[in-house]
Design an enzyme around this catalytic site. Structure first.
Site, PDB file in Angstrom:
ATOM      1  N   ARG A  38      37.975  34.471  29.960  1.00 46.95           N
ATOM      2  CA  ARG A  38      36.833  33.743  29.393  1.00 46.95           C
ATOM      3  C   ARG A  38      36.141  34.511  28.278  1.00 46.95           C
ATOM      4  O   ARG A  38      35.296  33.959  27.578  1.00 46.95           O
ATOM      5  CB  ARG A  38      35.823  33.429  30.502  1.00 46.95           C
ATOM      6  CG  ARG A  38      36.307  32.378  31.488  1.00 46.95           C
ATOM      7  CD  ARG A  38      35.218  31.954  32.444  1.00 46.95           C
ATOM      8  NE  ARG A  38      34.768  33.053  33.290  1.00 46.95           N
ATOM      9  CZ  ARG A  38      33.790  32.961  34.183  1.00 46.95           C
ATOM     10  NH1 ARG A  38      33.138  31.816  34.335  1.00 46.95           N
ATOM     11  NH2 ARG A  38      33.460  33.999  34.921  1.00 46.95           N
ATOM     12  N   ASP A  69      38.740  29.046  29.876  1.00 46.20           N
ATOM     13  CA  ASP A  69      38.040  28.899  31.154  1.00 46.20           C
ATOM     14  C   ASP A  69      38.930  28.064  32.062  1.00 46.20           C
ATOM     15  O   ASP A  69      39.192  26.886  31.779  1.00 46.20           O
ATOM     16  CB  ASP A  69      36.691  28.212  30.941  1.00 46.20           C
ATOM     17  CG  ASP A  69      35.865  28.125  32.221  1.00 46.20           C
ATOM     18  OD1 ASP A  69      36.424  28.368  33.313  1.00 46.20           O
ATOM     19  OD2 ASP A  69      34.667  27.801  32.139  1.00 46.20           O
ATOM     20  N   LYS A 100      59.345  50.070  45.274  1.00 49.05           N
ATOM     21  CA  LYS A 100      59.517  51.521  45.363  1.00 49.05           C
ATOM     22  C   LYS A 100      60.996  51.866  45.553  1.00 49.05           C
ATOM     23  O   LYS A 100      61.711  51.216  46.308  1.00 49.05           O
ATOM     24  CB  LYS A 100      58.676  52.088  46.510  1.00 49.05           C
ATOM     25  CG  LYS A 100      57.173  51.978  46.248  1.00 49.05           C
ATOM     26  CD  LYS A 100      56.367  52.611  47.355  1.00 49.05           C
ATOM     27  CE  LYS A 100      54.874  52.499  47.077  1.00 49.05           C
ATOM     28  NZ  LYS A 100      54.452  53.255  45.882  1.00 49.05           N
ATOM     29  N   GLU A 143      45.762  56.885  53.445  1.00 49.12           N
ATOM     30  CA  GLU A 143      45.033  57.051  52.192  1.00 49.12           C
ATOM     31  C   GLU A 143      43.881  58.023  52.396  1.00 49.12           C
ATOM     32  O   GLU A 143      43.285  58.061  53.479  1.00 49.12           O
ATOM     33  CB  GLU A 143      44.473  55.713  51.713  1.00 49.12           C
ATOM     34  CG  GLU A 143      45.510  54.636  51.448  1.00 49.12           C
ATOM     35  CD  GLU A 143      44.864  53.313  51.076  1.00 49.12           C
ATOM     36  OE1 GLU A 143      44.937  52.928  49.899  1.00 49.12           O
ATOM     37  OE2 GLU A 143      44.272  52.674  51.960  1.00 49.12           O
ATOM     38  N   HIS A 166      51.761  45.173  53.871  1.00 46.43           N
ATOM     39  CA  HIS A 166      52.773  46.177  53.525  1.00 46.43           C
ATOM     40  C   HIS A 166      53.599  46.651  54.720  1.00 46.43           C
ATOM     41  O   HIS A 166      54.828  46.729  54.639  1.00 46.43           O
ATOM     42  CB  HIS A 166      52.109  47.390  52.876  1.00 46.43           C
ATOM     43  CG  HIS A 166      51.374  47.079  51.609  1.00 46.43           C
ATOM     44  ND1 HIS A 166      51.915  46.311  50.605  1.00 46.43           N
ATOM     45  CD2 HIS A 166      50.130  47.427  51.179  1.00 46.43           C
ATOM     46  CE1 HIS A 166      51.042  46.200  49.611  1.00 46.43           C
ATOM     47  NE2 HIS A 166      49.962  46.868  49.936  1.00 46.43           N
ATOM     48  N   LYS A 177      42.201  54.588  56.120  1.00 51.93           N
ATOM     49  CA  LYS A 177      41.496  55.159  54.974  1.00 51.93           C
ATOM     50  C   LYS A 177      40.772  56.434  55.400  1.00 51.93           C
ATOM     51  O   LYS A 177      40.475  56.627  56.571  1.00 51.93           O
ATOM     52  CB  LYS A 177      40.507  54.139  54.407  1.00 51.93           C
ATOM     53  CG  LYS A 177      41.185  52.878  53.878  1.00 51.93           C
ATOM     54  CD  LYS A 177      40.190  51.952  53.205  1.00 51.93           C
ATOM     55  CE  LYS A 177      40.905  50.714  52.675  1.00 51.93           C
ATOM     56  NZ  LYS A 177      41.924  51.033  51.666  1.00 51.93           N
TER      57      LYS A 177
END
Length: 490
Positions: free
Chosen positions: A48, A90, A179, A213, A237, A340
């Site tokens: 936009r 838009d 990967k 992670e 995943h 995490k």
């Protein structure tokens, strides 16, 4: 019908978004550098913003400086930047799509629409593309997983897209499938008799899959807080990694032959019930702690927005024990773990093989260490095999050492630069090859199993166990695997 030998128009909806800037543009630049883009290929950003080609080109250049991790080569940039176009559009205004049609009509390229936007926008985009006949073959559409937040919402999204595009036109991306180590898993398993005949419950003791992670929610709290680690990572995943690790031999390397075998695994996943859910599924949430020698906040303190209260029930860690109820894998436990704010960034598959039925070294060793195969997906793509070997000695007494046979991709293929997953996936989409992409029934079967798991958790709710940032998750995660006589590979 467009000429198969023509170039491609890659139309990126969400041109200034994080996915486009962080992943798509750097990958496309690398493909340019490797001379993999057809002569007439164009990259058309859609958004936009009131931009033209010059402004968009400057935005792309700044993005590459930020995310490329290498110096931009002027000659490559000159060629790459000549491909750039921008369409101010838009998506909520159907008539605006005529602007895109005017740009597209300038050549005979095959169109690839990359929807780098939230799923709730897909319906309007597809409707707009249909209005200018940009949904007809050989046009393709690329969408990012996860699709939806449940089986119901996933079906809804797939139905919206399926109304305008055939399944063979739809490319659902899970970047883990791009990967090198994941792709090599098929070659590793099905071309080497050493592993081909031993890849089953007769020889494999148990399997661990870890995706960890060090980062927290990184500003994604509005999204992550309503989703959690199971929907964000396990559905997205880990189940894909699991299916590729365990699928039976396909009849050939055709995309549907491979995906048919993955579907069989998803259908064989044993569901949990309310009596065993908390024994086999461990949820956690990180508190404050130390990551890379720096103090980090707890999950509940991640946002500075005083008007937003983080959900104390949202899991940032999950580990689970899964069984696959088929002849090949019956009785083999699969331990999945993702979280995490863990000690290191790591994605790996670890296969533990059974010890020999007769221990002829029992005089010195009550038990023998298990042979172990580690397939490292990131940060360093590698394969390691741990075997027992006799230590050289003058005496006849056997001293066994656990040694490592180590194969590192970047060291072995020194002259070949390993490609980023998105480079490979973008190139495959241009070729029209879907083997590295996820079919609709895969997505929906994964959601069906995830929904069943979450339903058990909701029927027997408990707060996630807390774990300090910088550790490997809640204590109960270790207890779960220790109770079976194993330890996490750390």
């Amino acid at each position: 019908m467009k000429n198969k030998n023509s170039g491609y128009d890659l139309v990126i909806f969400g041109a200034k978004g994080d996915l486009s800037c962080r992943k798509l543009l750097p990958s496309l630049y690398q493909l340019e550098k490797k001379n993999k883009l057809c002569t007439h290929t164009r990259i058309i950003g859609v958004g936009r913003a009131n931009w033209d080609k010059i402004i968009y080109t400057n935005v792309v250049y700044k993005s590459l400086i930020k995310f490329l991790n290498e110096t931009i080569i002027e000659s490559i940039w000159k060629k790459f930047s000549s491909r750039l176009e921008f369409c101010n559009l838009d998506i909520n205004c159907l008539h605006n799509f005529k602007k895109l049609k005017q740009i597209i009509q300038q050549n005979n390229n095959i169109i690839i629409n990359y929807l780098a936007m939230p799923p709730h926008t897909f319906g309007n985009i597809c409707l707009g593309l249909e209005s200018i006949n940009l949904n007809l073959e050989p046009t393709r559409i690329i969408i990012e997983k996860p699709l939806g937040s449940s089986l119901k919402t996933s079906i809804n999204i797939n139905n919206k897209i399926g109304k305008f595009f055939k399944e063979k036109q739809i490319f659902r991306i899970d970047h883990y499938l791009g990967k090198e180590t994941i792709q090599n898993l098929l070659a590793f398993r099905f071309s080497n008799s050493l592993f081909y005949y031993n890849w089953n419950n007769k020889f494999i003791d148990h399997v661990q899959i870890t995706v960890s992670e060090t980062i927290g929610v990184e500003g994604r709290f509005n999204y992550f807080d309503t989703v959690g680690q199971i929907k964000d990572m396990v559905q997205n995943h880990l189940l894909q990694i699991l299916t590729i690790t365990t699928m039976s031999t396909p009849i050939d390397c055709h995309e549907n032959s491979i995906r048919d075998e993955k579907v069989k695994i998803l259908k064989s996943l044993r569901p949990f019930n309310i009596n065993n859910i908390h024994k086999n599924v461990i949820l956690g949430q990180y508190t404050s702690g130390i990551i890379n020698q720096k103090k980090v906040k707890s999950y509940l303190d991640e946002t500075n927005n005083q008007e937003y209260q983080m959900n104390k029930y949202t899991e940032t860690f999950v580990s689970m024990k899964i069984y696959i109820d088929n002849d090949q894998w019956s009785g083999v436990p699969f331990y999945l773990r993702t979280g995490k704010r863990l000690p290191k960034k790591c994605s790996e598959i670890v296969i533990f093989f059974k010890t020999p039925p007769l221990n002829i070294f029992s005089k010195n060793y009550n038990t023998l260490s298990k042979n172990k195969l580690i397939l490292s997906l990131q940060p360093n793509e590698a394969i390691k095999i741990y075997i027992l070997n006799k230590k050289p000695k003058l005496t006849s007494q056997y001293k066994l050492d656990l040694i490592t046979l180590d194969f590192n991709y970047s060291k072995f293929y020194k002259k070949i630069q390993l490609s980023d997953a998105y480079e490979k996936l973008l190139l495959e989409s241009m070729k029209g090859i879907q083997s590295l992409f996820v079919r609709r029934d895969e997505v929906e079967l994964a959601w069906k199993w995830i929904d069943s798991t979450l339903q058990c958790l909701h029927l027997k709710p408990r707060l996630p166990d807390l774990y300090p940032a910088g550790t490997w998750g809640p204590a109960r995660s270790k207890t779960m695997i220790n109770n079976d006589g194993y330890e996490w590979n750390e």
